[in-house]
Design a protein around this motif. Structure first.
Motif, PDB file in Angstrom:
ATOM      1  N   PRO A 117       1.506   0.908  -5.000  1.00  0.00           N
ATOM      2  CA  PRO A 117       1.416   2.345  -4.359  1.00  0.00           C
ATOM      3  C   PRO A 117       0.140   2.979  -4.353  1.00  0.00           C
ATOM      4  CG  PRO A 117       3.513   2.059  -5.632  1.00  0.00           C
ATOM      5  CD  PRO A 117       2.815   0.687  -5.898  1.00  0.00           C
ATOM      6  N   LYS A 118      -0.800   2.633  -5.594  1.00  0.00           N
ATOM      7  CA  LYS A 118      -1.979   3.157  -5.817  1.00  0.00           C
ATOM      8  C   LYS A 118      -3.041   2.621  -4.777  1.00  0.00           C
ATOM      9  CE  LYS A 118      -1.729   4.204 -10.423  1.00  0.00           C
ATOM     10  NZ  LYS A 118      -2.186   3.879 -12.113  1.00  0.00           N
ATOM     11  N   ARG A 119      -2.909   1.309  -4.344  1.00  0.00           N
ATOM     12  CA  ARG A 119      -3.483   0.726  -3.430  1.00  0.00           C
ATOM     13  C   ARG A 119      -3.164   1.217  -1.970  1.00  0.00           C
ATOM     14  NH1 ARG A 119      -7.972  -0.572  -1.442  1.00  0.00           N
ATOM     15  NH2 ARG A 119      -8.139  -2.632  -0.112  1.00  0.00           N
ATOM     16  N   PHE A 120      -2.013   1.343  -1.635  1.00  0.00           N
ATOM     17  CA  PHE A 120      -1.638   2.118  -0.494  1.00  0.00           C
ATOM     18  C   PHE A 120      -2.219   3.381  -0.294  1.00  0.00           C
ATOM     19  CE2 PHE A 120       1.295   4.639   2.041  1.00  0.00           C
ATOM     20  CZ  PHE A 120       1.440   4.092   3.079  1.00  0.00           C
ATOM     21  N   ALA A 121      -2.406   4.147  -1.148  1.00  0.00           N
ATOM     22  CA  ALA A 121      -2.883   5.270  -1.092  1.00  0.00           C
ATOM     23  C   ALA A 121      -4.584   5.390  -0.953  1.00  0.00           C
ATOM     24  CB  ALA A 121      -2.573   6.036  -2.971  1.00  0.00           C
ATOM     25  N   GLU A 122      -5.071   4.456  -1.679  1.00  0.00           N
ATOM     26  CA  GLU A 122      -6.338   4.086  -1.208  1.00  0.00           C
ATOM     27  C   GLU A 122      -6.998   3.906  -0.137  1.00  0.00           C
ATOM     28  OE1 GLU A 122      -7.884   0.992  -3.972  1.00  0.00           O
ATOM     29  OE2 GLU A 122      -7.315   2.547  -5.815  1.00  0.00           O
ATOM     30  N   VAL A 123      -5.990   3.122   0.651  1.00  0.00           N
ATOM     31  CA  VAL A 123      -6.461   2.699   2.196  1.00  0.00           C
ATOM     32  C   VAL A 123      -5.966   4.018   3.310  1.00  0.00           C
ATOM     33  CG1 VAL A 123      -6.167   0.181   1.742  1.00  0.00           C
ATOM     34  CG2 VAL A 123      -4.032   1.398   2.465  1.00  0.00           C
ATOM     35  N   MET A 124      -5.097   4.618   2.611  1.00  0.00           N
ATOM     36  CA  MET A 124      -4.658   5.864   3.499  1.00  0.00           C
ATOM     37  C   MET A 124      -5.379   6.820   3.301  1.00  0.00           C
ATOM     38  SD  MET A 124      -2.078   5.325   5.569  1.00  0.00           S
ATOM     39  CE  MET A 124      -1.656   6.824   5.918  1.00  0.00           C
ATOM     40  N   ASP A 125      -6.446   7.025   2.114  1.00  0.00           N
ATOM     41  CA  ASP A 125      -7.011   8.358   1.686  1.00  0.00           C
ATOM     42  C   ASP A 125      -7.846   8.971   2.903  1.00  0.00           C
ATOM     43  OD1 ASP A 125      -7.203  10.071  -0.397  1.00  0.00           O
ATOM     44  OD2 ASP A 125      -9.276   9.429  -0.734  1.00  0.00           O
ATOM     45  N   ASP A 126      -8.622   8.300   3.267  1.00  0.00           N
ATOM     46  CA  ASP A 126      -9.563   8.845   4.387  1.00  0.00           C
ATOM     47  C   ASP A 126      -8.911   9.498   5.709  1.00  0.00           C
ATOM     48  OD1 ASP A 126     -11.754   8.342   2.525  1.00  0.00           O
ATOM     49  OD2 ASP A 126     -12.231   6.485   3.836  1.00  0.00           O
ATOM     50  N   ALA A 127      -8.000   8.681   6.165  1.00  0.00           N
ATOM     51  CA  ALA A 127      -7.184   9.145   7.277  1.00  0.00           C
ATOM     52  C   ALA A 127      -6.477  10.271   6.815  1.00  0.00           C
ATOM     53  CB  ALA A 127      -6.111   7.960   7.626  1.00  0.00           C
ATOM     54  N   VAL A 128      -5.632  10.419   5.680  1.00  0.00           N
ATOM     55  CA  VAL A 128      -4.852  11.527   5.425  1.00  0.00           C
ATOM     56  C   VAL A 128      -6.010  12.854   5.025  1.00  0.00           C
ATOM     57  CG1 VAL A 128      -3.357  12.584   3.525  1.00  0.00           C
ATOM     58  CG2 VAL A 128      -2.905  10.265   4.348  1.00  0.00           C
ATOM     59  N   GLU A 301       6.059 -11.503  16.798  1.00  0.00           N
ATOM     60  CA  GLU A 301       6.926 -10.939  17.798  1.00  0.00           C
ATOM     61  C   GLU A 301       7.578  -9.491  17.296  1.00  0.00           C
ATOM     62  OE1 GLU A 301       6.028 -11.344  20.897  1.00  0.00           O
ATOM     63  OE2 GLU A 301       4.861 -13.450  20.619  1.00  0.00           O
ATOM     64  N   ILE A 302       8.257  -9.872  16.098  1.00  0.00           N
ATOM     65  CA  ILE A 302       9.314  -9.000  15.800  1.00  0.00           C
ATOM     66  C   ILE A 302       9.093  -8.179  14.461  1.00  0.00           C
ATOM     67  CG2 ILE A 302      11.725  -8.559  15.374  1.00  0.00           C
ATOM     68  CD1 ILE A 302      12.395 -10.743  17.142  1.00  0.00           C
ATOM     69  N   LEU A 303       8.812  -8.971  13.364  1.00  0.00           N
ATOM     70  CA  LEU A 303       8.782  -8.482  12.055  1.00  0.00           C
ATOM     71  C   LEU A 303       7.308  -8.033  11.893  1.00  0.00           C
ATOM     72  CD1 LEU A 303      11.541 -10.557  10.010  1.00  0.00           C
ATOM     73  CD2 LEU A 303      11.618  -8.205  10.963  1.00  0.00           C
ATOM     74  N   HIS A 304       6.563  -7.641  12.525  1.00  0.00           N
ATOM     75  CA  HIS A 304       5.158  -7.273  12.200  1.00  0.00           C
ATOM     76  C   HIS A 304       5.258  -5.767  11.692  1.00  0.00           C
ATOM     77  CE1 HIS A 304       5.034  -5.085  16.015  1.00  0.00           C
ATOM     78  NE2 HIS A 304       5.524  -6.295  16.459  1.00  0.00           N
ATOM     79  N   ILE A 305       4.325  -5.472  10.992  1.00  0.00           N
ATOM     80  CA  ILE A 305       4.255  -4.035  10.352  1.00  0.00           C
ATOM     81  C   ILE A 305       4.054  -3.046  11.324  1.00  0.00           C
ATOM     82  CG2 ILE A 305       1.805  -3.776   9.951  1.00  0.00           C
ATOM     83  CD1 ILE A 305       4.476  -3.251   7.415  1.00  0.00           C
ATOM     84  N   LYS A 306       3.517  -3.162  12.144  1.00  0.00           N
ATOM     85  CA  LYS A 306       3.494  -1.921  13.395  1.00  0.00           C
ATOM     86  C   LYS A 306       5.088  -1.638  13.702  1.00  0.00           C
ATOM     87  CE  LYS A 306       1.745  -0.477  17.622  1.00  0.00           C
ATOM     88  NZ  LYS A 306       0.941  -0.540  18.733  1.00  0.00           N
ATOM     89  N   ALA A 307       6.071  -2.704  14.245  1.00  0.00           N
ATOM     90  CA  ALA A 307       7.313  -2.590  14.317  1.00  0.00           C
ATOM     91  C   ALA A 307       8.154  -2.179  13.303  1.00  0.00           C
ATOM     92  CB  ALA A 307       7.881  -3.990  15.037  1.00  0.00           C
ATOM     93  N   GLU A 366       4.769  15.684  11.209  1.00  0.00           N
ATOM     94  CA  GLU A 366       4.551  15.291  12.456  1.00  0.00           C
ATOM     95  C   GLU A 366       3.527  14.313  12.578  1.00  0.00           C
ATOM     96  OE1 GLU A 366       4.275  18.905  14.460  1.00  0.00           O
ATOM     97  OE2 GLU A 366       6.560  19.369  14.342  1.00  0.00           O
ATOM     98  N   LYS A 367       2.168  14.557  11.980  1.00  0.00           N
ATOM     99  CA  LYS A 367       0.956  13.559  12.138  1.00  0.00           C
ATOM    100  C   LYS A 367       1.010  12.356  11.308  1.00  0.00           C
ATOM    101  CE  LYS A 367      -1.922  17.697  13.501  1.00  0.00           C
ATOM    102  NZ  LYS A 367      -2.143  17.047  14.725  1.00  0.00           N
ATOM    103  N   ILE A 368       1.774  12.343  10.396  1.00  0.00           N
ATOM    104  CA  ILE A 368       1.849  10.790   9.392  1.00  0.00           C
ATOM    105  C   ILE A 368       1.959   9.661  10.288  1.00  0.00           C
ATOM    106  CG2 ILE A 368       3.347   9.590   7.822  1.00  0.00           C
ATOM    107  CD1 ILE A 368       1.373  11.008   6.419  1.00  0.00           C
ATOM    108  N   PRO A 369       2.941   9.746  11.445  1.00  0.00           N
ATOM    109  CA  PRO A 369       2.926   8.585  12.122  1.00  0.00           C
ATOM    110  C   PRO A 369       1.607   8.294  12.891  1.00  0.00           C
ATOM    111  CG  PRO A 369       4.927   9.742  12.112  1.00  0.00           C
ATOM    112  CD  PRO A 369       3.960  10.626  11.635  1.00  0.00           C
ATOM    113  N   SER A 370       0.923   9.295  13.093  1.00  0.00           N
ATOM    114  CA  SER A 370      -0.336   8.969  13.740  1.00  0.00           C
ATOM    115  C   SER A 370      -1.391   8.256  13.022  1.00  0.00           C
ATOM    116  CB  SER A 370      -0.786  10.283  14.766  1.00  0.00           C
ATOM    117  OG  SER A 370      -1.141  11.155  13.561  1.00  0.00           O
ATOM    118  N   VAL A 371      -1.403   8.487  11.694  1.00  0.00           N
ATOM    119  CA  VAL A 371      -2.277   8.034  10.902  1.00  0.00           C
ATOM    120  C   VAL A 371      -1.898   6.684   9.785  1.00  0.00           C
ATOM    121  CG1 VAL A 371      -3.436  10.156  10.822  1.00  0.00           C
ATOM    122  CG2 VAL A 371      -1.879   9.514   8.943  1.00  0.00           C
ATOM    123  N   ILE A 372      -0.607   6.282  10.135  1.00  0.00           N
ATOM    124  CA  ILE A 372      -0.398   5.273   9.362  1.00  0.00           C
ATOM    125  C   ILE A 372      -0.944   4.072   9.440  1.00  0.00           C
ATOM    126  CG2 ILE A 372       1.830   4.423  10.793  1.00  0.00           C
ATOM    127  CD1 ILE A 372       1.935   5.117   7.056  1.00  0.00           C
TER     128      ILE A 372
END
Length: 437
Positions: A117-128, A301-307, A366-372
Motif C-alpha cells: 500500500p505504501k509503494r502504491f501511494a508513492e507511485v500515485m502521489d504526483d498524479a493525485v 489479452e484479458i487479465l491485464h491491470i488496465k482491464a 470522478e477523477k480517480i479513474p483518470s489518474v489510476i
C-alpha cells in the motif's frame, strides 16, 4: 483303365483356358486400374479436408452467418446458417476455463495481497497531487470566488503541502481497505467471461494458441488415417462395386478420422506404459509448453491491470468500490481543507461549506479513474499474475489440465465427428458421378 486324353484335345483345352483367363481378368477389373489407385488417395484427401473444415467450423464464423429463421439457444446451427461452436458457447466455455483458474490457479485475494500500500501511494502521489490542486481551485472558485481570490498565497501553499502529506495517508489506507475487501469490489471471473463474450475472438485466440500443435495434428492425421481406410475401401469396391459403397465408406472415413484424432489428442489422460514406452494424449504431454502460452495469452489479452481496474470502476460490484472510495475521500477532504474551514464558514455558512466538502469528495471520486494509470506499471509487476498462472498450471494433475482445451471439443464432440462423416459422404457421391459413372 483310365482313358488317355488325346494330345490334340489337351492342346485345345489349354488354348481354351488361355483365351478365357484374360476375359475373367477383364471382368474383375470393371474399371480402369488408375481409378482404383485413386481411391485411397481421395480418401486421404477427404480425411484431411473434413478435419480442416471441422476445425474451421469450430471457431468460425464468430457471429451467426445465414438466415436465422429458427435456432435453438446455444446451438451453432440454424435452419439456414452456422456460427462457430466456440463463439456460440463463448460464455459457457469461458466460464469453464476461468472456473479452473479461480479455483485451482490463483486467489484474487492472495494476488492483490502482494501490493504494498505504501509503494502504491508513492507511485500515485504526483498524479493525485495535481488532481487535488485542480479540484480545490475549481470548487473554491465556484463556492467562494472573492474569498478565494483574497486568501494569502501562504495559506494556499499550506493546502498544497497538506494535500501532499494527506494524499499519501489517504491512498495507503484506501489500498489496505481494498485489499481486505477485494472480492467485494472485483469479480475477476465475471470480468473475464464478459471480455470473451463481448469479443469472441479472444476465446477463439486462447484455444487456437494453446492447441496450435494439436490442430496441426488433426489436419494431418485426417490424411494419414483417411489413406489407410481408403485402402480398405478400395478392396471392398474392387469386389463389390455398388453405388452406395463409396458414399458409405466416405462417411465412415470422415467419421472415424475425426474420432481417432480427438481421442489421440486427449487420451490416455495419465501416462500408460506400453512395451517400455509411455503413451499419453498429445495435448497432455505438452503441459509445460501449453502452460506458458496460456498464461501469456490470458494476461496480455484479458487479465491485464488496465482491464482489472476498468472492471472495478464499471463492473457489477462498482457500487461497493465507490462507496469505499467515498468514505476515505471524505476523511481526506476534511483534513485537506481544515485550514480553510474558519474562512469558508464565515464566507458562505456551515451548510454551504459542508456542500463544498461533499463536492470536492465527489470530484475526487470522478477523477480517480483518470489518474489510476500512474499505478499500472507497479501494479502489473507486483501482482505477478502471469508467473503465478504459468507455474500453478504446470503443477496441475493431467485430468485437471485437460480442462484448458478439451471443453472446446467435448461440448460438441459428436457434432464435429458427424460433420466429418457428412462431408466424407458427399465426396463419396462426387466420386460416383465423376470417376465411376
Amino acid at each position: 483303365k483310365r482313358r488317355k486324353t488325346p494330345p490334340s484335345s489337351r492342346v485345345l483345352s489349354l488354348s481354351h483356358i488361355s483365351h478365357r483367363r484374360p476375359e475373367k481378368l477383364q471382368m474383375a477389373f470393371e474399371f480402369e486400374w488408375w481409378e482404383y489407385f485413386l481411391i485411397p488417395w481421395i480418401a486421404g484427401f477427404v480425411g484431411y479436408i473434413t478435419n480442416v473444415v471441422a476445425l474451421q467450423l469450430t471457431f468460425y464464423p464468430l457471429e451467426f452467418w445465414g438466415i436465422e429463421l429458427f435456432r435453438l439457444k446455444d446451438e451453432p446451427w440454424g435452419i439456414i446458417g452456422w456460427q462457430g461452436i466456440i463463439p456460440t458457447k463463448a460464455r459457457k466455455m469461458a466460464s469453464i476455463c476461468f472456473d479452473l483458474m479461480t479455483t485451482r490457479l490463483f486467489s484474487i485475494h492472495e494476488i492483490f495481497g502482494r501490493l504494498d500500500p505504501k509503494r502504491f501511494a508513492e507511485v500515485m502521489d504526483d498524479a493525485v497531487l495535481l488532481m487535488m490542486d485542480q479540484i480545490v481551485n475549481e470548487v473554491a472558485e465556484e463556492y467562494m470566488p472573492e474569498t478565494w481570490k483574497n486568501i494569502p498565497k501562504e495559506v494556499k501553499d499550506d493546502i498544497v503541502v497538506a494535500a501532499d502529506h494527506e494524499s499519501n495517508d489517504f491512498l495507503t489506507a484506501f489500498m489496505k481497505d481494498m485489499q481486505a475487501h477485494i472480492e467485494d469490489v472485483c469479480d475477476i471471473k465475471e470480468m473475464s467471461v464478459n471480455a470473451c463474450v463481448e469479443n469472441k475472438a479472444l476465446i477463439v485466440k486462447i484455444f487456437q494458441e494453446c492447441g496450435e500443435q494439436e490442430f496441426v495434428f488433426i489436419r494431418r492425421s485426417g490424411f494419414y488415417f483417411g489413406f489407410l481406410f481408403g485402402l480398405c475401401q478400395m478392396v471392398v469396391w474392387f469386389f463389390y462395386p455398388k453405388d452406395w459403397v463409396l458414399p458409405v465408406a466416405g462417411f465412415l472415413v470422415g467419421w472415424v478420422t475425426n474420432w481417432v484424432a480427438l481421442k489421440v489428442i486427449f487420451e490416455p489422460v495419465e501416462p500408460v506404459e506400453i512395451c517400455g514406452s509411455k503413451i499419453q494424449g498429445i495435448f497432455l504431454k505438452r503441459q509445460k509448453e501449453v502452460s506458458e502460452v496460456f498464461a501469456r495469452v490470458i494476461c496480455v489479452e484479458i487479465l491485464h491491470i488496465k482491464a482489472i481496474w476498468s472492471a472495478i470502476f464499471t463492473g457489477r460490484l462498482s457500487k461497493n468500490f465507490f462507496a469505499m472510495l467515498r468514505a476515505h475521500t471524505l476523511v481526506f477532504t476534511g483534513k485537506l481543507i481544515a485550514e480553510l474551514e474558519p474562512l469558508a464558514i464565515a464566507a458562505m455558512g456551515a451548510d454551504k461549506f459542508l456542500q463544498m466538502k461533499e463536492d470536492i469528495a465527489q470530484k475526487v471520486i470522478e477523477k480517480i479513474p483518470s489518474v489510476i494509470d500512474a499505478s499500472y506499471e507497479y501494479t502489473q509487476s507486483a501482482l505477478g499474475m502471469e508467473e503465478t498462472i504459468r507455474e500453478k498450471m504446470k503443477e496441475l494433475p493431467p485430468a485437471e489440465f485437460e480442462g484448458v482445451l478439451h471443453p472446446a471439443f467435448q461440448e460438441d464432440e459428436i457434432q464435429l465427428i458427424a460433420l466429418g462423416g457428412v462431408l466424407g459422404a458427399l465426396v463419396g457421391l462426387l466420386q460416383i458421378f465423376t470417376l465411376f459413372s
